[in-house]
Design a protein around this motif. Structure first.
Motif, short mmCIF file in Angstrom:
data_model
loop_
_atom_site.label_atom_id
_atom_site.label_comp_id
_atom_site.label_asym_id
_atom_site.label_seq_id
_atom_site.Cartn_x
_atom_site.Cartn_y
_atom_site.Cartn_z
N LEU A 24 -59.61 45.52 -89.83
CA LEU A 24 -60.84 45.66 -90.78
C LEU A 24 -61.76 44.39 -90.73
CD1 LEU A 24 -59.05 46.94 -93.93
CD2 LEU A 24 -60.52 48.16 -92.53
N ASP A 25 -61.05 43.12 -90.35
CA ASP A 25 -61.97 42.12 -89.99
C ASP A 25 -62.82 42.23 -88.75
OD1 ASP A 25 -60.88 40.66 -92.18
OD2 ASP A 25 -59.38 39.67 -90.96
N LYS A 26 -62.26 42.89 -87.57
CA LYS A 26 -62.93 43.14 -86.46
C LYS A 26 -64.25 44.10 -86.79
CE LYS A 26 -59.22 42.35 -82.95
NZ LYS A 26 -58.53 43.00 -82.01
N ILE A 27 -63.87 45.26 -87.55
CA ILE A 27 -64.76 46.04 -87.96
C ILE A 27 -66.03 45.36 -88.50
CG2 ILE A 27 -65.53 48.18 -88.98
CD1 ILE A 27 -62.37 49.17 -88.32
N SER A 28 -65.63 44.49 -89.65
CA SER A 28 -66.46 43.86 -90.20
C SER A 28 -67.71 43.02 -89.35
CB SER A 28 -65.81 43.05 -91.48
OG SER A 28 -66.82 42.46 -92.22
N GLU A 29 -66.75 42.37 -88.49
CA GLU A 29 -67.71 41.33 -87.31
C GLU A 29 -68.56 42.61 -86.62
OE1 GLU A 29 -64.76 39.39 -85.00
OE2 GLU A 29 -63.86 38.48 -86.79
N VAL A 30 -68.05 43.71 -86.13
CA VAL A 30 -68.73 44.55 -85.42
C VAL A 30 -70.00 44.93 -86.28
CG1 VAL A 30 -69.05 47.13 -84.41
CG2 VAL A 30 -67.01 45.30 -83.99
N ASP A 71 -71.37 43.31 -88.70
CA ASP A 71 -72.26 42.30 -88.96
C ASP A 71 -73.23 41.92 -87.71
OD1 ASP A 71 -71.64 41.37 -91.45
OD2 ASP A 71 -70.06 40.04 -90.87
N ARG A 72 -72.46 42.12 -86.56
CA ARG A 72 -73.39 41.93 -85.50
C ARG A 72 -74.45 43.07 -85.26
NH1 ARG A 72 -69.51 42.76 -81.09
NH2 ARG A 72 -70.24 45.05 -81.27
N LEU A 73 -73.96 44.07 -85.65
CA LEU A 73 -74.90 45.60 -85.72
C LEU A 73 -76.29 45.11 -86.45
CD1 LEU A 73 -75.73 48.34 -84.60
CD2 LEU A 73 -74.30 49.05 -86.52
N ASP A 74 -75.77 44.59 -87.53
CA ASP A 74 -76.86 44.32 -88.64
C ASP A 74 -78.09 43.57 -87.95
OD1 ASP A 74 -76.19 46.14 -90.52
OD2 ASP A 74 -74.74 44.48 -91.65
N THR A 75 -77.36 42.27 -87.42
CA THR A 75 -78.02 41.09 -86.80
C THR A 75 -79.08 41.83 -85.65
OG1 THR A 75 -76.59 39.37 -87.50
CG2 THR A 75 -78.02 38.94 -85.82
N ASN A 76 -78.32 42.52 -84.81
CA ASN A 76 -79.12 43.16 -83.76
C ASN A 76 -79.92 44.01 -83.90
OD1 ASN A 76 -77.84 41.33 -82.05
ND2 ASN A 76 -76.11 42.62 -81.63
N VAL A 77 -79.66 45.04 -85.11
CA VAL A 77 -80.65 45.92 -85.45
C VAL A 77 -81.89 45.54 -86.15
CG1 VAL A 77 -81.03 48.11 -86.78
CG2 VAL A 77 -79.03 48.00 -85.24
N SER A 78 -81.80 44.24 -86.78
CA SER A 78 -82.83 43.69 -87.44
C SER A 78 -83.79 43.01 -86.23
CB SER A 78 -82.36 42.39 -87.96
OG SER A 78 -81.98 41.41 -87.39
N LYS A 79 -83.47 42.95 -84.91
CA LYS A 79 -84.48 42.75 -84.01
C LYS A 79 -85.07 43.84 -83.58
CE LYS A 79 -81.22 39.22 -82.22
NZ LYS A 79 -80.41 38.99 -81.10
N GLU A 80 -84.84 45.15 -84.21
CA GLU A 80 -85.29 46.30 -83.71
C GLU A 80 -86.99 46.36 -83.85
OE1 GLU A 80 -84.56 51.16 -84.10
OE2 GLU A 80 -83.78 49.70 -85.54
#
Length: 87
Positions: free
Chosen positions: A12-18, A20-29
């Motif tokens: 669950l911690d790893k999924i949370s990190e994934v 979070d990374r997705l949110d950060t990278n998609v904000s660059k969209e």
């Protein structure tokens, strides 16, 4: 049983990190769209999906994970990201 619970917590911690990374990278969209690049956001979303599938497979909760498909995708992903950074 405690070992299994620790595995699930780590997953669950790893999924949370994934995510979070997705949110950060998609904000660059938005910036990517202004520059005419839609592919980066697509790759980021699909990378998150692949990563979550891998994590779920590692804890025995997802049986349809294909390591070869994941590795091929990650190779293509890295090439795409490297190409964007060269621009």
């Amino acid at each position: 049983m405690a070992d299994y619970d620790q595995k699930e917590d780590k997953a669950l911690d790893k999924i949370s990190e994934v995510l979070d990374r997705l949110d950060t990278n998609v904000s660059k969209e938005d910036a990517d769209l202004e520059a005419g690049h839609r592919t980066r956001a697509w790759f980021e979303k699909h990378r998150a999906i692949h990563d979550v599938k891998k994590i779920m497979h590692e804890v025995g909760k997802y049986d349809r994970f294909d390591e070869d498909e994941y590795n091929k995708f990650m190779k293509d992903y890295q090439k795409a990201i490297d190409d964007y950074e060269k621009q």
